[in-house]
Design a protein around this motif. Structure first.
Motif, PDB file in Angstrom:
ATOM      1  N   ALA A 128      14.103  -9.065  27.957  1.00 16.49           N
ATOM      2  CA  ALA A 128      14.357  -8.002  26.976  1.00 16.49           C
ATOM      3  C   ALA A 128      13.066  -7.550  26.302  1.00 16.49           C
ATOM      4  O   ALA A 128      12.807  -6.354  26.146  1.00 16.49           O
ATOM      5  CB  ALA A 128      15.364  -8.486  25.933  1.00 16.49           C
ATOM      6  N   ILE A 129      12.233  -8.511  25.907  1.00 21.28           N
ATOM      7  CA  ILE A 129      11.006  -8.204  25.167  1.00 21.28           C
ATOM      8  C   ILE A 129      10.042  -7.379  26.009  1.00 21.28           C
ATOM      9  O   ILE A 129       9.421  -6.431  25.512  1.00 21.28           O
ATOM     10  CB  ILE A 129      10.342  -9.508  24.694  1.00 21.28           C
ATOM     11  CG1 ILE A 129      11.176 -10.148  23.582  1.00 21.28           C
ATOM     12  CG2 ILE A 129       8.911  -9.263  24.212  1.00 21.28           C
ATOM     13  CD1 ILE A 129      10.726 -11.546  23.195  1.00 21.28           C
ATOM     14  N   ALA A 134      11.440  -1.639  25.779  1.00 23.53           N
ATOM     15  CA  ALA A 134      11.663  -2.953  25.179  1.00 23.53           C
ATOM     16  C   ALA A 134      12.904  -2.904  24.284  1.00 23.53           C
ATOM     17  O   ALA A 134      13.263  -1.858  23.755  1.00 23.53           O
ATOM     18  CB  ALA A 134      10.441  -3.370  24.369  1.00 23.53           C
ATOM     19  N   ARG A 135      13.524  -4.058  24.122  1.00 23.17           N
ATOM     20  CA  ARG A 135      14.697  -4.131  23.246  1.00 23.17           C
ATOM     21  C   ARG A 135      14.710  -5.501  22.554  1.00 23.17           C
ATOM     22  O   ARG A 135      14.033  -6.443  22.991  1.00 23.17           O
ATOM     23  CB  ARG A 135      15.978  -3.924  24.031  1.00 23.17           C
ATOM     24  CG  ARG A 135      16.203  -4.922  25.158  1.00 23.17           C
ATOM     25  CD  ARG A 135      17.446  -4.582  25.973  1.00 23.17           C
ATOM     26  NE  ARG A 135      17.756  -5.612  26.957  1.00 23.17           N
ATOM     27  CZ  ARG A 135      17.229  -5.676  28.158  1.00 23.17           C
ATOM     28  NH1 ARG A 135      16.366  -4.743  28.557  1.00 23.17           N
ATOM     29  NH2 ARG A 135      17.566  -6.651  28.994  1.00 23.17           N
ATOM     30  N   LEU A 163      11.477 -18.537  12.969  1.00 21.80           N
ATOM     31  CA  LEU A 163      10.679 -17.649  13.813  1.00 21.80           C
ATOM     32  C   LEU A 163      11.396 -17.373  15.123  1.00 21.80           C
ATOM     33  O   LEU A 163      11.913 -18.290  15.766  1.00 21.80           O
ATOM     34  CB  LEU A 163       9.317 -18.273  14.105  1.00 21.80           C
ATOM     35  CG  LEU A 163       8.398 -17.526  15.078  1.00 21.80           C
ATOM     36  CD1 LEU A 163       7.957 -16.192  14.483  1.00 21.80           C
ATOM     37  CD2 LEU A 163       7.181 -18.379  15.437  1.00 21.80           C
ATOM     38  N   VAL A 164      11.401 -16.094  15.526  1.00 18.68           N
ATOM     39  CA  VAL A 164      11.914 -15.709  16.840  1.00 18.68           C
ATOM     40  C   VAL A 164      10.911 -14.767  17.499  1.00 18.68           C
ATOM     41  O   VAL A 164      10.148 -14.071  16.818  1.00 18.68           O
ATOM     42  CB  VAL A 164      13.300 -15.018  16.740  1.00 18.68           C
ATOM     43  CG1 VAL A 164      14.337 -15.992  16.220  1.00 18.68           C
ATOM     44  CG2 VAL A 164      13.233 -13.791  15.863  1.00 18.68           C
ATOM     45  N   ASN A 165      10.926 -14.723  18.820  1.00 20.21           N
ATOM     46  CA  ASN A 165      10.076 -13.817  19.575  1.00 20.21           C
ATOM     47  C   ASN A 165      10.719 -12.430  19.637  1.00 20.21           C
ATOM     48  O   ASN A 165      11.934 -12.303  19.847  1.00 20.21           O
ATOM     49  CB  ASN A 165       9.856 -14.322  20.998  1.00 20.21           C
ATOM     50  CG  ASN A 165       9.063 -15.608  21.039  1.00 20.21           C
ATOM     51  OD1 ASN A 165       8.147 -15.808  20.257  1.00 20.21           O
ATOM     52  ND2 ASN A 165       9.419 -16.499  21.969  1.00 20.21           N
ATOM     53  N   VAL A 166       9.895 -11.397  19.472  1.00 23.80           N
ATOM     54  CA  VAL A 166      10.373 -10.010  19.547  1.00 23.80           C
ATOM     55  C   VAL A 166       9.290  -9.144  20.187  1.00 23.80           C
ATOM     56  O   VAL A 166       8.137  -9.567  20.312  1.00 23.80           O
ATOM     57  CB  VAL A 166      10.708  -9.450  18.142  1.00 23.80           C
ATOM     58  CG1 VAL A 166      11.893 -10.189  17.517  1.00 23.80           C
ATOM     59  CG2 VAL A 166       9.494  -9.496  17.236  1.00 23.80           C
TER      60      VAL A 166
END
Length: 269
Positions: A128-129, A134-135, A163-166
């Motif tokens: 997704a990233i 990108a989403r 924390l999350v990846n985006v």
């Protein structure tokens, strides 16, 4: 773990540096790295003053350092610097991070200092990233830090760092990025993260007394990191797997940190 958080380590190093004769200037924006005859001469500050130096260590993003801060007057150093600029400019940018600092009422039974909540199919978030367009990842892995340290929170509360990846930030419509200047996007990611925490056994929404979110745009603004890309360039394939070298074509100029030398930062509740 450093009692009081990593900021205490920074404060101790700064105090020791001053004790040994260092001149620490906080909030002094560097606008250019001076050079002559292929070697650094100092750093120019936003107020127009110049700090003379035989060596300069830049922890700014490598591409930012090469493209905006230093420009040798001529010779082999200028040619080699140009080659590195072009290579970094062509490289894909890395993912970014969305962080939440949470003030939480009460105690979480059995909470570990570090917890990583993985999804069933870990690779889906990267699909997704790095998609075009990108989403937001629908179900990303989530990192949670809950230090059992009275120096970082009042009695009866916990300080959570989540924390999350985006995808990285870009306001110009780049297909591999999102516009994190949108308040709706920030709110959506924050709400999604809290819901995912609850779904994975760490409900916290009803205990919140303080919430602060930091998007890739905040990271870009705070750390001069283009797009908030945590690692600078993405390590896709053999050509981009290696980080830029610490030693640069300009004598006396060195790069430190990862690709961009920044950190997500820390805060105390």
């Amino acid at each position: 773990y450093v009692e009081g958080g990593l900021r205490r380590l920074l404060e101790a190093i700064a105090a020791r540096a001053v004790q040994r004769g260092a001149d620490v200037r906080l909030g002094a924006e560097a606008t250019a790295i001076g050079s002559a005859a292929g070697a650094v001469t100092g750093v120019e500050l936003a107020d127009g003053s110049v700090v003379a130096a035989d060596a300069v260590v830049s922890t700014v993003d490598a591409l930012q350092t090469y493209a905006r801060l230093v420009d040798p007057l001529g010779g082999a150093a200028r040619w080699r610097l140009g080659a590195r600029r072009r290579r970094l400019a062509r490289a894909p940018r890395s993912l970014a991070g969305f962080s939440m600092l949470l003030g939480v009422r009460g105690a979480t039974p059995g909470a570990a200092h570090h917890t990583v909540l993985f999804r069933a199919r870990y690779g889906a978030e990267y699909e997704a990233i790095f998609a075009r367009p990108a989403r937001l990842p629908a179900d990303p892995a989530i990192y949670v830090s809950i230090p059992d340290d009275p120096l970082v929170r009042p009695a009866g509360f916990e300080a959570w760092s989540v924390l999350v990846n985006v995808p990285r930030h870009d306001a110009g419509g780049e297909p591999d990025a999102l516009d994190w200047g949108s308040r709706a996007l920030v709110a959506t990611m924050g709400d999604r993260t809290l819901s995912l925490l609850a779904a994975r056994g760490m409900p916290v929404r009803e205990r919140l007394v303080l919430t602060r979110s930091r998007s890739p745009l905040d990271l870009q603004n705070d750390a001069a990191t283009p797009g908030g890309a945590i690692y600078g360039t993405a390590p896709h394939g053999a050509l981009h797997a290696l980080r830029p070298a610490n030693r640069t074509p300009v004598r006396g100029l060195f790069l430190a940190g990862g690709d961009d030398g920044e950190a997500l930062g820390a805060a105390r509740i």
